[in-house]
Design a protein around this motif. Structure first.
Motif, PDB file in Angstrom:
ATOM      1  N   ALA A 130       0.861  -1.175   0.000  1.00  0.00           N
ATOM      2  CA  ALA A 130       0.000   0.000   0.000  1.00  0.00           C
ATOM      3  C   ALA A 130       0.900   1.229   0.000  1.00  0.00           C
ATOM      4  O   ALA A 130       2.114   1.115   0.219  1.00  0.00           O
ATOM      5  N   PRO A 131       0.352   2.419  -0.241  1.00  0.00           N
ATOM      6  CA  PRO A 131       1.203   3.607  -0.364  1.00  0.00           C
ATOM      7  C   PRO A 131       2.096   3.884   0.841  1.00  0.00           C
ATOM      8  O   PRO A 131       3.200   4.387   0.682  1.00  0.00           O
ATOM      9  N   THR A 132       1.640   3.588   2.057  1.00  0.00           N
ATOM     10  CA  THR A 132       2.457   3.817   3.250  1.00  0.00           C
ATOM     11  C   THR A 132       2.450   2.570   4.125  1.00  0.00           C
ATOM     12  O   THR A 132       1.581   1.704   3.999  1.00  0.00           O
ATOM     13  N   HIS A 133       3.408   2.502   5.046  1.00  0.00           N
ATOM     14  CA  HIS A 133       3.512   1.379   5.975  1.00  0.00           C
ATOM     15  C   HIS A 133       2.251   1.261   6.826  1.00  0.00           C
ATOM     16  O   HIS A 133       1.712   0.163   7.016  1.00  0.00           O
ATOM     17  N   ALA A 134       1.753   2.403   7.333  1.00  0.00           N
ATOM     18  CA  ALA A 134       0.562   2.381   8.183  1.00  0.00           C
ATOM     19  C   ALA A 134      -0.662   1.925   7.404  1.00  0.00           C
ATOM     20  O   ALA A 134      -1.488   1.148   7.910  1.00  0.00           O
ATOM     21  N   GLN A 135      -0.801   2.380   6.155  1.00  0.00           N
ATOM     22  CA  GLN A 135      -1.915   1.937   5.316  1.00  0.00           C
ATOM     23  C   GLN A 135      -1.845   0.442   5.071  1.00  0.00           C
ATOM     24  O   GLN A 135      -2.859  -0.260   5.120  1.00  0.00           O
ATOM     25  N   ALA A 136      -0.666  -0.048   4.760  1.00  0.00           N
ATOM     26  CA  ALA A 136      -0.505  -1.470   4.472  1.00  0.00           C
ATOM     27  C   ALA A 136      -0.911  -2.315   5.676  1.00  0.00           C
ATOM     28  O   ALA A 136      -1.607  -3.330   5.537  1.00  0.00           O
ATOM     29  N   ARG A 137      -0.488  -1.920   6.858  1.00  0.00           N
ATOM     30  CA  ARG A 137      -0.875  -2.657   8.063  1.00  0.00           C
ATOM     31  C   ARG A 137      -2.390  -2.637   8.243  1.00  0.00           C
ATOM     32  O   ARG A 137      -3.006  -3.663   8.526  1.00  0.00           O
ATOM     33  N   ARG A 138      -2.982  -1.469   8.087  1.00  0.00           N
ATOM     34  CA  ARG A 138      -4.431  -1.340   8.310  1.00  0.00           C
ATOM     35  C   ARG A 138      -5.231  -2.139   7.287  1.00  0.00           C
ATOM     36  O   ARG A 138      -6.219  -2.785   7.625  1.00  0.00           O
ATOM     37  N   ILE A 139      -4.805  -2.105   6.033  1.00  0.00           N
ATOM     38  CA  ILE A 139      -5.569  -2.753   4.962  1.00  0.00           C
ATOM     39  C   ILE A 139      -5.417  -4.272   4.991  1.00  0.00           C
ATOM     40  O   ILE A 139      -6.393  -5.008   4.805  1.00  0.00           O
ATOM     41  N   PHE A 140      -4.194  -4.772   5.249  1.00  0.00           N
ATOM     42  CA  PHE A 140      -3.912  -6.177   4.987  1.00  0.00           C
ATOM     43  C   PHE A 140      -3.633  -7.061   6.207  1.00  0.00           C
ATOM     44  O   PHE A 140      -4.095  -8.202   6.254  1.00  0.00           O
ATOM     45  N   TRP A 141      -2.845  -6.589   7.142  1.00  0.00           N
ATOM     46  CA  TRP A 141      -2.171  -7.491   8.065  1.00  0.00           C
ATOM     47  C   TRP A 141      -3.119  -8.396   8.855  1.00  0.00           C
ATOM     48  O   TRP A 141      -2.979  -9.621   8.860  1.00  0.00           O
ATOM     49  N   ASP A 142      -4.089  -7.831   9.538  1.00  0.00           N
ATOM     50  CA  ASP A 142      -4.990  -8.653  10.361  1.00  0.00           C
ATOM     51  C   ASP A 142      -5.761  -9.663   9.519  1.00  0.00           C
ATOM     52  O   ASP A 142      -5.933 -10.825   9.917  1.00  0.00           O
ATOM     53  N   ASP A 143      -6.239  -9.242   8.356  1.00  0.00           N
ATOM     54  CA  ASP A 143      -7.006 -10.155   7.506  1.00  0.00           C
ATOM     55  C   ASP A 143      -6.137 -11.291   6.964  1.00  0.00           C
ATOM     56  O   ASP A 143      -6.590 -12.440   6.867  1.00  0.00           O
ATOM     57  N   LEU A 144      -4.907 -11.002   6.593  1.00  0.00           N
ATOM     58  CA  LEU A 144      -4.034 -12.054   6.071  1.00  0.00           C
ATOM     59  C   LEU A 144      -3.758 -13.113   7.125  1.00  0.00           C
ATOM     60  O   LEU A 144      -3.692 -14.313   6.818  1.00  0.00           O
ATOM     61  N   LYS A 145      -3.614 -12.706   8.367  1.00  0.00           N
ATOM     62  CA  LYS A 145      -3.417 -13.676   9.447  1.00  0.00           C
ATOM     63  C   LYS A 145      -4.658 -14.549   9.622  1.00  0.00           C
ATOM     64  O   LYS A 145      -4.552 -15.763   9.863  1.00  0.00           O
ATOM     65  N   LEU A 146      -5.830 -13.943   9.488  1.00  0.00           N
ATOM     66  CA  LEU A 146      -7.069 -14.704   9.649  1.00  0.00           C
ATOM     67  C   LEU A 146      -7.326 -15.625   8.460  1.00  0.00           C
ATOM     68  O   LEU A 146      -7.950 -16.686   8.607  1.00  0.00           O
ATOM     69  N   LEU A 147      -6.868 -15.238   7.279  1.00  0.00           N
ATOM     70  CA  LEU A 147      -7.074 -16.052   6.085  1.00  0.00           C
ATOM     71  C   LEU A 147      -6.090 -17.226   5.996  1.00  0.00           C
ATOM     72  O   LEU A 147      -6.321 -18.179   5.262  1.00  0.00           O
ATOM     73  N   THR A 148      -4.998 -17.156   6.737  1.00  0.00           N
ATOM     74  CA  THR A 148      -3.967 -18.195   6.672  1.00  0.00           C
ATOM     75  C   THR A 148      -4.188 -19.238   7.770  1.00  0.00           C
ATOM     76  O   THR A 148      -4.175 -18.909   8.957  1.00  0.00           O
ATOM     77  N   PRO A 149      -4.396 -20.500   7.418  1.00  0.00           N
ATOM     78  CA  PRO A 149      -4.617 -21.540   8.432  1.00  0.00           C
ATOM     79  C   PRO A 149      -3.400 -21.712   9.337  1.00  0.00           C
ATOM     80  O   PRO A 149      -2.254 -21.585   8.903  1.00  0.00           O
ATOM     81  N   LYS A 150      -3.639 -22.018  10.590  1.00  0.00           N
ATOM     82  CA  LYS A 150      -2.538 -22.186  11.541  1.00  0.00           C
ATOM     83  C   LYS A 150      -1.631 -23.343  11.151  1.00  0.00           C
ATOM     84  O   LYS A 150      -0.422 -23.313  11.395  1.00  0.00           O
ATOM     85  N   TRP A 151      -2.229 -24.408  10.547  1.00  0.00           N
ATOM     86  CA  TRP A 151      -1.399 -25.543  10.166  1.00  0.00           C
ATOM     87  C   TRP A 151      -0.391 -25.187   9.074  1.00  0.00           C
ATOM     88  O   TRP A 151       0.601 -25.896   8.859  1.00  0.00           O
ATOM     89  N   VAL A 205       3.784  -7.838   4.166  1.00  0.00           N
ATOM     90  CA  VAL A 205       3.011  -6.610   3.995  1.00  0.00           C
ATOM     91  C   VAL A 205       3.996  -5.444   4.030  1.00  0.00           C
ATOM     92  O   VAL A 205       4.754  -5.287   4.996  1.00  0.00           O
ATOM     93  N   LEU A 206       4.004  -4.636   2.971  1.00  0.00           N
ATOM     94  CA  LEU A 206       5.001  -3.571   2.837  1.00  0.00           C
ATOM     95  C   LEU A 206       4.363  -2.227   2.530  1.00  0.00           C
ATOM     96  O   LEU A 206       3.380  -2.146   1.789  1.00  0.00           O
ATOM     97  N   GLY A 207       4.945  -1.168   3.064  1.00  0.00           N
ATOM     98  CA  GLY A 207       4.594   0.190   2.661  1.00  0.00           C
ATOM     99  C   GLY A 207       5.474   0.598   1.497  1.00  0.00           C
ATOM    100  O   GLY A 207       6.700   0.502   1.574  1.00  0.00           O
ATOM    101  N   MET A 208       4.859   1.059   0.410  1.00  0.00           N
ATOM    102  CA  MET A 208       5.611   1.387  -0.786  1.00  0.00           C
ATOM    103  C   MET A 208       6.071   2.839  -0.804  1.00  0.00           C
ATOM    104  O   MET A 208       6.524   3.334  -1.842  1.00  0.00           O
ATOM    105  N   ASP A 209       5.962   3.525   0.339  1.00  0.00           N
ATOM    106  CA  ASP A 209       6.554   4.852   0.438  1.00  0.00           C
ATOM    107  C   ASP A 209       8.070   4.759   0.382  1.00  0.00           C
ATOM    108  O   ASP A 209       8.755   5.724   0.040  1.00  0.00           O
TER     109      ASP A 209
END
Length: 444
Positions: free
Chosen positions: A68-89, A112-116
């Motif tokens: 995403a354009p910034t590090h903070a945006q990338a965390r807000r948009i992706f991080w929590d959802d990607l953890k929930l979408l990825t099975p623990k196994w 997850v990266l900020g592209m700033d």
């Protein structure tokens, strides 16, 4: 790996949408997705990228990036959802929270990266990337950083470029290329928010946003922002002789400058007249201060006291959060200090400051102004008393945007212009913002 093995509770069922299904099943390496706001494009990208990482077998160090354009945006948009979408196994170890990286048992990593700081994507082969809000990223991110990372011999990667258009900038050029048949590695995918969102939400957005902003944000249209910044303003419909009301709150709006020195007086007033295009609650410019040359903040304040010193209701102050750091306050404190020193003795406890810590983005301010002037459904919610504020009318008619830009104001076209509308815009953005969070489930 079957779909059942991929699923976690976060993989809730999506309803079918033809263009989203075409995007999901496409075989092109590079897919450009300028779709309407909150229409599910980011949700599809999250699922596609996680599934691709989980099923990756080509290398022990596969790399899948969500940017995403910034590090903070990338965390807000992706991080929590990607953890929930990825099975623990599928996890080889606990998620790396600070680095925002998931390491999988098959050796692949999801980052997850900020592209700033686009160099974050350099230094290792990239197998797939999603770049959200791409229109807000730096122009050279694709050619200088992403494209080389995807070009490892024998391991060529792919990418999605998603987001809402921002005028006809580098995202427009990428989308135009993706739609041409001579670029078989590319595909273009588009749908509107109306395809996904509740009709009531679309109707509400149409009522709140000006026509061009609605087309861009909810219909995903690449608009050519050319000419006037406040294109929604028409003197024949927006100039109404509403007078200043001493028994209503008075809003004083500041932008700090020397030539001219300015302020705008605004009130929120009720309308019960015959015009059907005017809302029952109007933002009314009831007056202005415009000192053409050699002005300063104390001079503007003295003029306001002359005009409104007998005002008995609340006086609320809005304006440039920077406080004129390079303007008129050279010795006696900031411009806001000067305003307080001059107005407080007159209005006493009724003087209230509504100044944010930082200014809104210019485009957000301009969009809020146009939306208040005229929404996409034709409703007018802001008018100007042309006799009491003639220079504000001149500003609304004369401020232009940068040629070839994404709607940014051209400050050099007329150095005496923009200040009144800037001041008014700070108020409108604070009291009548257009941003609104919408929760939506998408379809494939």
């Amino acid at each position: 790996m079957s779909a059942a093995e991929v699923l976690t509770p976060r993989w809730y069922k999506l309803r079918y949408h033809r263009e989203q299904a075409r995007l999901w099943k496409a075989t092109t390496r590079f897919r450009v997705v300028p779709a309407g706001r909150r229409s599910g494009k980011t949700e599809l990208a999250k699922r596609y990228g996680v599934r691709a990482a989980l099923t990756y077998t080509a290398s022990a160090n596969g790399w899948f990036v969500f940017g995403a354009p910034t590090h903070a945006q990338a965390r807000r948009i992706f991080w929590d959802d990607l953890k929930l979408l990825t099975p623990k196994w599928a996890l080889a170890k606990r998620p790396a929270e600070s680095a925002m990286t998931l390491t999988l048992v098959n050796g692949a990593q999801i980052s997850v990266l900020g592209m700033d700081s686009p160099e974050r994507i350099e230094g290792r082969p990239l197998d797939w990337g999603c770049f959200d809000e791409y229109a807000n990223m730096k122009k050279g991110v694709w050619t200088d950083n992403v494209r080389p990372a995807l070009s490892t011999v024998g391991r060529e990667g792919g990418a999605w470029f998603i987001g809402v258009p921002e005028g006809r900038n580098h995202y427009y050029e990428l989308a135009r290329q993706a739609g041409l048949s001579e670029f078989p590695d590319w595909s273009l995918h588009h749908w509107t928010a109306a395809d996904i969102l509740d009709p009531k939400e679309i109707a509400a957005a149409r009522a709140e946003l000006d026509p061009l902003t609605f087309q861009q944000e909810y219909e995903g249209s690449f608009l050519n922002f050319a000419g006037r910044a406040y294109y929604a303003f028409d003197a024949s419909t927006h100039c109404e002789p509403f007078g200043y009301q001493p028994d209503r709150p008075l809003n004083l709006c500041f932008d700090f400058n020397v030539s001219p020195g300015i302020a705008v007086a605004v009130q929120e007033l009720n309308y019960q007249g015959a015009r059907k295009d005017l809302d029952e609650r109007l933002t009314v410019v009831v007056g202005e201060v415009h000192i053409p040359r050699n002005s300063n903040t104390p001079a503007v304040c003295r003029k306001l006291i002359e005009m409104y010193g007998d005002h008995k209701h609340d006086v609320l102050v809005y304006g440039d959060a920077t406080g004129g750091a390079a303007g008129t306050a050279k010795v006696a404190g900031s411009d806001w200090d000067l305003i307080r020193a001059h107005l407080k003795p007159v209005f006493k406890e009724r003087l209230k400051f509504r100044v944010p810590r930082a200014n809104p983005k210019e485009r957000s301010r301009v969009n809020a102004m146009n939306a208040r002037l005229k929404s996409a459904d034709g409703t007018i919610r802001m008018v100007v008393n042309a006799k009491a504020a003639p220079e504000t009318v001149r500003d609304l008619e004369g401020v232009v945007v940068l040629e070839g830009g994404s709607g940014e104001i051209d400050k050099k076209a007329d150095k005496a212009a923009t200040h009144l509308t800037d001041a008014l815009g700070y108020y409108v953005q604070a009291v009548h913002p257009t941003q609104k969070r919408v929760i939506v489930t998408s379809a494939i």
